[in-house]
Structure formats: C-alpha cells, structure tokens
Design an enzyme around this catalytic site. Sequence first.
Site: not given
Ligand SMILES: [Mg+2]
Length: 284
Positions: A44, A46, A227
């Site tokens: 991923d 961000d 995240d």
């Molecule tokens: Mg993310």
Amino acid sequence: MAYGMPSSESVRAPEAGARLPSRVEPGALARRLARWSGLFLFLDYDGTLAEIAPTPEEAVTAPGAVGALRRLIGAPGVAVAVVSGRPLAELTGRLPLSGLWLVGEHGAWVRYPDGRSQPLLEAGNVGAALDELERRAALVLGGRPGWRVERKTAGLALHYRQVAPEEAARLLPRIQDLWLRPMAVAGLEVVHGHKVLEVRPRMIDKGRAVKWLLDQRPGLRPVYLGDDTADEDAFAAVAERGGLGVLVARNSRPSEARLRLSEPAEVVRFLTALVAERTGQIHP
Ligand SMILES: [Mg+2]
C-alpha cells in the site's frame, strides 16, 4: 438501528477470523522471505510507504523507499506492486520506477511494469452518481473549511483530517444518509479509512486486484503490506493464495494480517534488508 445506517455501506472491518497480528522485526521478516523461491511483494502507499499527512498532497514517500524498491525490482524471482486508493498518475509521480506494477483507485486501474495502463476491473459508468454525491455533500458542508472531496475516475474520497472530531461525527452521518440512495442505485459502496470516506464501485477492492496480479505472474507467492481498512481484503486474498499479510500500525488491532510492522520507516528497513537477502547486496 438508526435510520441513517446506510445499508450499502461496507465497513471493511476484519472478519470473525481476525486476530491480533504478531509483532515482527524488519530484519526477521526479510530473512523469512529470503527462503521463498518466488516472491510477489505488494505494498500500500499511504501509511505504508509514506507517513499519513494532514492532506494527501503533503504525504512524502519515506526516505530510502524508492531506492530499495528499485533494487528489489531488479532482484531475481521478485515482482513488486504498489496498490493504492490514489489515482495512477499520482502514484507514477511519487514512485518513478520502471518495472513496478501500480494499482490505482483500489483496483480500478493497473499500470504494467512496461508503463502501459488499463482499467483493471470494469467500474461501470458511475460519473453521474458521483456528481450527485458531490452535490449532496455540498448541501451539508456548505463550504465549511477543512473538508475536501477528491474526485477520482471511478470513485471519490471525502477527506476530513483537518476537521474537528465533533464536527466530523455530527456531519458524516448526515452526508451518508443523503448518499444512501444514489450509491445503492449506482452500485457504489463506502469504505472507512483513516479520516477519509472512500466511495467506490462494489466490484472493486484491493483483494480482487491482488488476485488479478498474481494470475499474471503464476508461481510467485504473495506478501502484502498495508495499514488501513481497505487493505483487509488484500490481506485475506494473500492468505487465500498461501501468502502473508503484514499490518503496518503502531498499535496492534485485529486484522486478517498475521504479522505487524510499526511504521513506514520500519517498512523501509524491511525493504532494505530484503534487498540484501535476495541480491546479496548490502546498502547502507
Ligand atoms: Mg494506506
């Protein structure tokens, strides 16, 4: 339940099988993956390769990440993909690397390692519905500061990182009430992220995108680092394909991922250690 609880809402909370991922050191994770004969590494962006910033524009790729990714892309038996909610053009600018797979807008678009890009999954024509959602959000927000609607080709994101929590708690349900009908008609759903509501077609999620990429490179075993809530579909997908999910979070929480690194800086340390394991090169 409250009248406003949108039935078309999909909170990608971890499912019943979710448990707390085990903390792993970056070097230990790299050593574990060194033994795999073929590795498809999915990341991923961000919160994983970049710290979360007050606005998406301010996010900066973690120092050392681009260099480590460049060396990994050249390593034998390794493919690398970045899988993000951001549009492809933004990802290309932030990660100027040839040989990297990019997935944009949660799986609506893919850029091949040779630079070609195409819609990955048919999003359908949702433009008119997204216009309507923007219009309805504006009715509630009426130009209030801090709120931001980011329009994408196959979805939109309502960012509220710069809004007081009480104001967000008060206005978000009203917006979602107004969105309920046009979203249902157009086959759209909402995913709750870190201070963002992501609206996207139901057919599109990161898990489907990961499976599609794995089908392009049979024989590679997947690892996925992410995240946020939208990454849970991908964690489940890699588990299904015999791979490993790694949550990036300072505090543990239930997840489909089995392991946990704490922050983007640790992701970079993991990538750097993985380069050394898979190429024999040590870089400071
Ligand atoms: Mg993310």
